[in-house]
Design an enzyme around this catalytic site. Sequence first.
Site, PDB file in Angstrom:
ATOM      1  N   GLU A  96      56.605  31.680   3.520  1.00 51.99           N
ATOM      2  CA  GLU A  96      55.367  31.779   4.315  1.00 51.99           C
ATOM      3  C   GLU A  96      55.174  30.566   5.228  1.00 51.99           C
ATOM      4  OE1 GLU A  96      52.497  34.721   1.688  1.00 51.99           O
ATOM      5  OE2 GLU A  96      52.096  32.574   1.607  1.00 51.99           O
TER       6      GLU A  96
ATOM      7  N   HIS B  83      55.738  28.214  -3.410  1.00 50.75           N
ATOM      8  CA  HIS B  83      55.188  29.044  -4.475  1.00 50.75           C
ATOM      9  C   HIS B  83      56.057  30.256  -4.734  1.00 50.75           C
ATOM     10  CE1 HIS B  83      53.224  31.102  -1.027  1.00 50.75           C
ATOM     11  NE2 HIS B  83      52.667  32.018  -1.788  1.00 50.75           N
TER      12      HIS B  83
ATOM     13  N   HIS C  89      46.879  30.150   1.901  1.00 51.59           N
ATOM     14  CA  HIS C  89      45.857  31.214   1.976  1.00 51.59           C
ATOM     15  C   HIS C  89      45.647  31.869   0.600  1.00 51.59           C
ATOM     16  CE1 HIS C  89      49.482  33.772   3.531  1.00 51.59           C
ATOM     17  NE2 HIS C  89      49.392  33.915   2.232  1.00 51.59           N
TER      18      HIS C  89
ATOM     19  N   HIS D 137      50.077  41.163   3.831  1.00 53.54           N
ATOM     20  CA  HIS D 137      50.691  41.389   2.516  1.00 53.54           C
ATOM     21  C   HIS D 137      50.634  42.869   2.179  1.00 53.54           C
ATOM     22  CE1 HIS D 137      49.327  37.190   2.619  1.00 53.54           C
ATOM     23  NE2 HIS D 137      50.216  36.898   1.702  1.00 53.54           N
TER      24      HIS D 137
HETATM   25  C1  DHB Z   1      48.888  33.322  -3.929  1.00 49.47           C
HETATM   26  C2  DHB Z   1      49.403  32.809  -2.749  1.00 49.47           C
HETATM   27  C3  DHB Z   1      49.678  33.642  -1.673  1.00 49.47           C
HETATM   28  O1  DHB Z   1      50.180  33.207  -0.514  1.00 49.47           O
HETATM   29  C4  DHB Z   1      49.428  34.988  -1.775  1.00 49.47           C
HETATM   30  O2  DHB Z   1      49.660  35.742  -0.689  1.00 49.47           O
HETATM   31  C5  DHB Z   1      48.936  35.521  -2.945  1.00 49.47           C
HETATM   32  C6  DHB Z   1      48.668  34.677  -4.027  1.00 49.47           C
HETATM   33  C7  DHB Z   1      48.581  32.427  -5.045  1.00 49.47           C
HETATM   34  O3  DHB Z   1      48.879  31.243  -4.965  1.00 49.47           O
HETATM   35  O4  DHB Z   1      47.983  32.859  -6.038  1.00 49.47           O
HETATM   36 FE    FE Z   2      50.622  34.881   0.842  1.00 45.17          FE
END
Ligand code: DHB
Ligand code: FE
Length: 280
Positions: free
Chosen positions: A240, A193, A12, A59
């Site tokens: 996540e 990530h 997302h 978030h």
């Molecule tokens: C990014 C990914 C996320 O899941 C998020 O909540 C905010 C930023 C990203 O990859 O930039």
């Molecule tokens: Fe996220």
Amino acid sequence: MAEIVGGIGTSHIPGIGAAVDKGKTQEPIWKNLFDHYEPAREWLAELAPDVAIVVFNDHASAFSMQLIPTFAIGVADTFLPADEGYGRRKVPAAQGAPELAWHLTERLILDGFDMTIANEMDIDHGCTVPLSIGCDQPDEWPFAIIPLCVNVIQYPPPTGARCLALGQALQRAVASWEGDERIVVFGTGGMSHQLQGERAGLVNADFDTAFLDGLTADPDGVAAIDHVEYLRDAGSEGIELVMWMVMRGALGDNATERYRHYQVAAASNTAAGLIVLEPA
Ligand code: DHB
Ligand code: FE
């Protein structure tokens, strides 16, 4: 009897939503990613579900650090896009399905999942970006939306196994509803990530590929990935992916993979993954 007819797991990444909103999807840096979303969009349009249950993490948009529900379900008529600091995204408001959502809430709680009930809840990029990935830029989303939030912001989040079990309970709850809605479940977030700290930018394609392979064929194995493994192998935000476990559980024991795409770069310094599943 209502029925779950499909599932989508997708990242997302907010930048993907911004690319849609700013009309940049055909620019060289974005085109390849959006071209690969096309088969999923076609699948979703053809499936034409009545309702989407979107499992995502807030978030710190609807909830703050003062109040952190582990699992929250939205039973409102309407959910507005959250203002995450740049104003609300100019995407349609989500129209809820309150009667079905209340039924699911009752069945889940009686089944042992103590849901927090959200009568009002703005939906942030965790929910709206996957809708843009699935539907592009319609005047209205083509289905009703029941948002279901999972806490992964504040330790301890629920385990992957608990999230898989929540999805299984969701399938039972849907099957006990007297309506005949056809329902798609989104699981959003991930993939590997890390947005902060020394390891910011961490991507682990081997982990992500194994996750995608196991999600369909071995959900119990994937559900056994614990918090430390997510943190170590998929970065601080890799957790996540537990939202995808809710989606997978809702499809039942056996699922068939219809489509997947996995790509690093362009969207962010994170891995963008997408999988389309159907109950077998
Ligand atoms: C990014 C990914 C996320 O899941 C998020 O909540 C905010 C930023 C990203 O990859 O930039
Ligand atoms: Fe996220």
